[in-house]
Motif scaffolding. Structure first.
Motif, PDB file in Angstrom:
ATOM      1  N   THR A  50       0.602  -1.104   0.462  1.00 12.99           N
ATOM      2  CA  THR A  50       0.137   0.073  -0.071  1.00 12.99           C
ATOM      3  C   THR A  50       0.965   1.203   0.431  1.00 12.99           C
ATOM      4  OG1 THR A  50      -0.401   0.205   2.145  1.00 12.99           O
ATOM      5  CG2 THR A  50      -1.603  -1.193   1.252  1.00 12.99           C
ATOM      6  N   ASP A  70       2.580   7.010   0.049  1.00 19.15           N
ATOM      7  CA  ASP A  70       0.990   5.931  -0.122  1.00 19.15           C
ATOM      8  C   ASP A  70       0.460   6.185  -0.816  1.00 19.15           C
ATOM      9  OD1 ASP A  70      -1.587   4.832   1.965  1.00 19.15           O
ATOM     10  OD2 ASP A  70      -2.277   6.432   0.150  1.00 19.15           O
ATOM     11  N   LYS A  72      -2.878   5.713  -2.515  1.00 19.63           N
ATOM     12  CA  LYS A  72      -3.651   5.260  -2.723  1.00 19.63           C
ATOM     13  C   LYS A  72      -3.985   7.422  -3.362  1.00 19.63           C
ATOM     14  CE  LYS A  72      -8.623   4.728  -1.569  1.00 19.63           C
ATOM     15  NZ  LYS A  72      -9.651   3.093  -0.541  1.00 19.63           N
ATOM     16  N   THR A 422      -2.208  -4.980  -6.153  1.00 17.24           N
ATOM     17  CA  THR A 422      -3.386  -3.673  -5.519  1.00 17.24           C
ATOM     18  C   THR A 422      -3.177  -2.703  -6.542  1.00 17.24           C
ATOM     19  OG1 THR A 422      -3.582  -4.964  -3.413  1.00 17.24           O
ATOM     20  CG2 THR A 422      -4.582  -2.793  -4.498  1.00 17.24           C
TER      21      THR A 422
END
Length: 719
Positions: A50, A70, A72, A422
């Motif tokens: 992540t 990060d 995201k 991811t």
């Protein structure tokens, strides 16, 4: 006045005014960095999948920091370590497998293309302790998986440092310059097998496998370095030219606990281009090649007793490529790439070496393997499924099903995946769009967030005279060859223009690609603004069109490739807007070998040529590269000599510019000196330039500006 005629004149005038307002690209701007593109800083995914890390640096004041972000949000989470009074400025970093320690590189200096020397430190993230590995500059320091130790090479010997008690153990003692090398590669392995570190920790840090090179019998090469002192000096190293002796390479196993070294007898392999531990700590894979490089064996070595067995063997009538795509899954079954079916594709093998299935297939090539998401049974790769000049990113299951298009916009896409697959960051560019960086979901390719683009550069270029690359194919000698053409911005089909061709043409290469401009492209734009048409044709022997197209040049480098360039120039000259009496060609390195041959063998087609750092005889080039395609001179003398341009200097009719750097450790200036002497003795006039102490890249200070100014003037005066 007729309204339609008035409108035509108005539009013509508007176009003329518009183009007149555009600036022409200058050489000073190209080499002064005016069109420099913004790139994503090199990032490395953290184990959690992540987050990722980036090395951030500033020049004034000189400072560096290793920062965590990060995925995201793309926001910075923390600074792991930064340069300070206690921590020197560092220019690169690497983590231990468990991410407890960070290796920091300082005072780095190059040796050859990939090799470096430096002062290195280990930073403990938890305790914030900093340990200097050696007071002397070392090579290739690598942390053990748990971060407790670091192995490195100093003066051709392998060492291991225990970070807890800060003691260092010398593993080998026979290393010495010009004779024995332990743990790093010799010159030719570094250049042609593309690696330097020749040692590997196993998965639990109990053993180190390493290669030993005995280069005692390798012929000695020296270059004069002119420098700035009263006397020049000689730079000396071992360089095996085609047909000469290579290093004797052997594999050894070091037991970290006992301190014992054992030899692994693999039946005296000629080359060992790769070693890679499997997940099982006692199992090592070793790839070997014969001298012709057409028989690859991958061995499974048991580190307990050094016994071995053949895990996989691949042969080819020409040669077998070496790459880094080998991936061992949890059970030590493995993914492999091969040209077995005529195109480069992915294959799945069991841990016993038995083929389970071919994963990808079709008349196209896999160009990069990104990794395997074992939890979801998804392989990620790049390929030319969308046309050989484009690149797309895809996923597929190991059984060859559930293929998904992730990033396939026409142009060039490449991906950097998070460790748990991811996310990925896609880098996109095309001939009309500079680099653009975006974050995507790896499961479906869906855009998450735009990160960075080069809109500022694109806006700047709106004010310049830029001509588009026109991509097409041209049928030459029975093959549809990829081609691009750049015409002057004010191109008039009723006029005739000189044609200036560019190519590289080396085996497996590609110049006709739908990607953003490099410095040569900007130079070609400059030439187009001066009234030249620039064209590039990827002939036979180049890559990404299958094994047979690429390997047709085997044992005859410079034959079919030159035939294709001559035929392409002739066919293009049939076009009404091409002046058949004003045709030139240029290239660098292999491209210089090609442009020289094209001017001589195509002396009724080409009126001029520029060759920068050319090979003029493959007898002068290194063993691994040359013999892969030509075998040895002793086995294939006519293949070497029939396409060596200094063997037929009497064919020179056109204008010729020959350029080389005297400090070129790769393609030695000897190539140019022999070409010069042949032309002199044939009483042929030509132009030439030697750049003192410059290597194969011929750069530094104003060197590139000087070189391209010289080449531009030569084009203007002779084409």
């Amino acid at each position: 006045m007729n309204k339609k005629y008035f409108l035509f004149l108005f539009l013509l005038g508007a176009f003329t005014f518009s183009t007149a307002q555009k600036k022409k690209i200058t050489l000073e701007e190209i080499w002064g960095g005016e069109f420099r593109t913004e790139y994503m800083d090199v990032l490395r995914s953290m184990n959690n999948g992540t987050q990722y890390t980036i090395l951030n640096t500033t020049r004034s004041p000189l400072a560096s920091s290793l920062d965590k972000y990060d995925y995201k949000t793309l926001e910075k989470v923390e600074t792991i370590v930064a340069s300070s009074d206690a921590v020197p400025y560092f220019s690169s970093y690497s983590f231990s497998d468990d991410e407890s320690q960070v290796l920091l590189a300082t005072e780095v200096e190059p040796i050859f293309r990939r090799s470096r020397l430096g002062i290195y430190y280990v930073y403990d993230i938890a305790t914030k302790n900093l340990v200097k590995i050696s007071e002397t500059k070392i090579q290739e320091p690598t942390l053990s998986p748990d971060g407790s130790k670091v192995a490195y090479v100093l003066d051709n010997n392998l060492y291991v440092m225990d970070l807890a008690d800060r003691t260092t153990k010398q593993v080998t003692s026979d290393g010495s310059k010009g004779t024995i090398i332990n743990g790093v590669t010799d010159w030719v392995y570094e250049e042609e097998f593309a690696f330097v570190r020749a040692f590997e920790w196993n998965s639990n840090g109990t053993k180190i496998a390493f290669l030993r090179f005995d280069e005692t019998e390798v012929p000695h090469f020296s270059m004069d370095v002119y420098g700035k002192d009263l006397y020049p000096y000689q730079h000396e190293f071992k360089y095996p030219k085609a047909g000469e002796k290579n290093s004797i390479v052997s594999l050894h196993m070091y037991d970290v606990v006992s301190g014992k070294i054992s030899n692994v007898n693999l039946n005296d392999p000629y080359y060992i281009p790769r070693i890679k531990w499997m997940n099982h700590p006692d199992h090592l894979s070793v790839q070997t090649l014969n001298r012709h490089q057409n028989d690859l064996k991958m061995y499974a070595v048991n580190a307990k007793d050094n016994s071995f067995s053949v895990l996989l063997e691949e042969t080819d009538a020409a040669y077998v490529d070496i790459d880094d795509d080998l991936t061992f899954l949890d059970d030590d079954s493995f993914i492999w790439t091969s040209e077995t079916d005529g195109y480069n594709h992915l294959y799945l093998y069991g841990r016993n070496g038995k083929l389970k299935n071919q994963i990808t297939q079709g008349p196209w090539e896999v160009t990069r393997y990104y990794g395997y998401d074992e939890d979801n049974d998804r392989i990620f790769y790049q390929s030319v499924e969308n046309g050989s000049i484009n690149r797309g990113v895809y996923s597929i299951s190991t059984n060859g099903k559930r293929k998904k298009e992730l990033s396939v916009e026409e142009g060039t896409n490449s991906a950097a995946f998070s460790s748990d697959y991811t996310y990925y960051i896609n880098t996109y560019s095309s001939a009309t769009t500079p680099y653009r960086f975006t974050l995507h979901n790896a499961s479906n390719g869906k855009l998450v967030k735009a990160i960075k683009d080069n809109s500022a550069l694109q806006n700047k270029l709106e004010g310049y005279e830029i001509s588009p690359k026109e991509f097409s194919t041209i049928n030459i000698n029975g093959n549809d060859l990829n081609m691009y053409m750049i015409k002057p911005a004010d191109f008039d089909p009723n006029k005739k223009y000189p044609l200036f061709m560019f190519q590289y043409s080396g085996p497996g290469s590609q110049q006709v690609a739908n990607q953003w401009m490099g410095s040569n492209d900007y130079w070609h734009q400059h030439l187009a603004s001066l009234g030249y048409i620039v064209a590039c044709v990827d002939g036979r022997g180049t890559g990404l069109k299958g094994r047979d197209f690429k390997k047709v040049t085997q044992k005859e480098l410079g034959k079919f490739e030159v035939e294709d360039q001559i035929a392409a120039a002739q066919k293009l000259s049939e076009r009404s807007y091409i002046d058949a009496d004003r045709t030139g060609i240029w290239g660098w390195s292999y491209g210089g070998f090609m442009s020289t041959n094209a001017l001589l063998k195509g002396n009724d087609t080409f009126e001029m040529a520029i060759a920068v750092a050319p090979v003029t005889s493959w007898r002068f080039y290194d063993t691994i590269y040359t013999e892969r395609y030509m075998q040895t001179p002793q086995e294939n003398p006519t293949g070497y000599d029939d396409n060596s341009p200094f063997n037929y200097p009497e064919l020179l009719k056109g204008k010729y510019l020959l350029v080389h750097g005297s400090g070129d450790d790769n393609v030695h200036v000897q190539n140019t000196m022999r070409m010069i002497e042949a032309l002199v003795q044939a009483n042929k006039q030509f132009d030439w330039a030697i750049y003192p102490d410059k290597n194969h890249g011929i750069y530094g200070g104003y060197t590139r500006l000087h070189l391209y100014t010289k080449m531009t003037n030569f084009v203007k005066e002779n084409l």
